[in-house]
Write a protein that holds these residues in place. Structure first.
Motif, PDB file in Angstrom:
ATOM      1  N   VAL A 155       0.867  -1.175   0.000  1.00 31.23           N
ATOM      2  CA  VAL A 155       0.000   0.000   0.000  1.00 31.23           C
ATOM      3  C   VAL A 155       0.904   1.225   0.000  1.00 31.23           C
ATOM      4  CG1 VAL A 155      -1.798   1.293   1.218  1.00 31.23           C
ATOM      5  CG2 VAL A 155      -1.807  -1.224   1.281  1.00 31.23           C
ATOM      6  N   VAL A 156       0.722   2.087  -0.995  1.00 31.26           N
ATOM      7  CA  VAL A 156       1.512   3.316  -1.096  1.00 31.26           C
ATOM      8  C   VAL A 156       0.548   4.492  -1.064  1.00 31.26           C
ATOM      9  CG1 VAL A 156       3.093   4.697  -2.500  1.00 31.26           C
ATOM     10  CG2 VAL A 156       3.286   2.196  -2.493  1.00 31.26           C
ATOM     11  N   ARG A 157       0.781   5.414  -0.167  1.00 31.20           N
ATOM     12  CA  ARG A 157       0.072   6.692  -0.183  1.00 31.20           C
ATOM     13  C   ARG A 157       1.047   7.739  -0.682  1.00 31.20           C
ATOM     14  NH1 ARG A 157      -3.192   6.607   5.530  1.00 31.20           N
ATOM     15  NH2 ARG A 157      -4.462   4.804   5.014  1.00 31.20           N
ATOM     16  N   GLY A 158       0.524   8.700  -1.431  1.00 34.95           N
ATOM     17  CA  GLY A 158       1.406   9.730  -1.945  1.00 34.95           C
ATOM     18  C   GLY A 158       0.645  10.871  -2.557  1.00 34.95           C
ATOM     19  N   THR A 159       1.386  11.738  -3.208  1.00 35.31           N
ATOM     20  CA  THR A 159       0.806  12.874  -3.912  1.00 35.31           C
ATOM     21  C   THR A 159       1.245  12.832  -5.371  1.00 35.31           C
ATOM     22  OG1 THR A 159       2.653  14.287  -3.262  1.00 35.31           O
ATOM     23  CG2 THR A 159       0.695  14.349  -1.859  1.00 35.31           C
ATOM     24  N   VAL A 160       0.374  13.355  -6.227  1.00 30.65           N
ATOM     25  CA  VAL A 160       0.591  13.295  -7.675  1.00 30.65           C
ATOM     26  C   VAL A 160       0.832  14.685  -8.234  1.00 30.65           C
ATOM     27  CG1 VAL A 160      -0.493  12.738  -9.893  1.00 30.65           C
ATOM     28  CG2 VAL A 160      -0.854  11.245  -7.930  1.00 30.65           C
ATOM     29  N   ARG A 161       1.760  14.753  -9.189  1.00 35.89           N
ATOM     30  CA  ARG A 161       1.907  15.940 -10.030  1.00 35.89           C
ATOM     31  C   ARG A 161       1.897  15.438 -11.471  1.00 35.89           C
ATOM     32  NH1 ARG A 161       7.029  14.562  -8.957  1.00 35.89           N
ATOM     33  NH2 ARG A 161       8.620  14.963 -10.540  1.00 35.89           N
ATOM     34  N   PHE A 162       1.434  16.289 -12.378  1.00 36.18           N
ATOM     35  CA  PHE A 162       1.287  15.895 -13.775  1.00 36.18           C
ATOM     36  C   PHE A 162       2.293  16.594 -14.668  1.00 36.18           C
ATOM     37  CE2 PHE A 162      -3.059  14.931 -12.265  1.00 36.18           C
ATOM     38  CZ  PHE A 162      -3.119  13.612 -12.674  1.00 36.18           C
ATOM     39  N   GLU A 163       2.709  15.876 -15.710  1.00 35.37           N
ATOM     40  CA  GLU A 163       3.477  16.434 -16.820  1.00 35.37           C
ATOM     41  C   GLU A 163       2.560  16.366 -18.033  1.00 35.37           C
ATOM     42  OE1 GLU A 163       6.824  13.823 -17.084  1.00 35.37           O
ATOM     43  OE2 GLU A 163       7.693  14.557 -15.215  1.00 35.37           O
ATOM     44  N   GLY A 164       2.478  17.442 -18.797  1.00 33.75           N
ATOM     45  CA  GLY A 164       1.633  17.479 -19.990  1.00 33.75           C
ATOM     46  C   GLY A 164       0.476  18.421 -19.771  1.00 33.75           C
ATOM     47  N   PRO A 165      -0.430  18.502 -20.744  1.00 34.04           N
ATOM     48  CA  PRO A 165      -0.495  17.745 -22.000  1.00 34.04           C
ATOM     49  C   PRO A 165       0.562  18.227 -23.002  1.00 34.04           C
ATOM     50  CG  PRO A 165      -2.254  19.355 -21.942  1.00 34.04           C
ATOM     51  CD  PRO A 165      -1.508  19.465 -20.623  1.00 34.04           C
ATOM     52  N   GLY A 166       0.479  17.668 -24.209  1.00 29.44           N
ATOM     53  CA  GLY A 166       1.431  18.025 -25.250  1.00 29.44           C
ATOM     54  C   GLY A 166       2.724  17.247 -25.151  1.00 29.44           C
TER      55      GLY A 166
END
Length: 151
Positions: A91-102
């Motif tokens: 089980v992993v808890r974490g935070t997300v950041r995005f790369e994109g679009p394009g």
């Protein structure tokens, strides 16, 4: 452990977890809907150092959820049982950041690597060259489950 600006702690993924991301194991990917209820889906997730990465279309519900609240929980069922006979799982808890679009080229490269693991071939789906795809990067903040990583 590495302190972060938000007061949370980034974790180093234990070496015992690495093999889970080299196998064709599905990941239960859980985000939080606006009403506070969980939203779950199966995803392909890979390891990039101590971050976990996934590809996704920007129009997906999980993306809307993560843009509003970047917290995520992942559950990966291992193929092995613990010494007491329970199925190991991470089980992993974490935070997300995005790369994109394009970033269609980077998305295709990531999805090719993942598809080879799951399908034994390059990523065959229509969104392969889409300009609306994203790469999500998960920074783990807590690790648990049953297995050598739960220490």
């Amino acid at each position: 452990m590495v302190p972060t600006l938000a007061g949370m702690t980034n974790l180093v993924l234990p070496e015992s977890t690495h093999r889970l991301f080299d196998r064709a194991l599905n990941v239960v990917f859980i985000t939080v809907d606006p009403d506070g209820s969980p939203q779950a889906s199966l995803m392909w997730v890979s390891r990039d150092g101590d971050e976990l990465v996934f590809g996704v279309e920007s129009s997906r519900r999980k993306v809307r959820n993560l843009r509003r609240d970047p917290r995520v929980t992942l559950v990966i069922e291992d193929e092995e049982d613990s010494p007491v006979g329970l199925r190991q799982h991470l089980v992993v808890r974490g935070t997300v950041r995005f790369e994109g679009p394009g970033i269609a080229q980077e998305f295709a490269a990531l999805m090719d690597r993942q598809a080879r693991r799951y399908y034994g071939t390059d990523y065959p789906h229509a969104n392969r060259d889409s300009d609306t795809t994203l790469i999500g990067r998960i920074t783990p903040t807590r690790i648990g489950g049953i297995g050598p990583w739960a220490g």
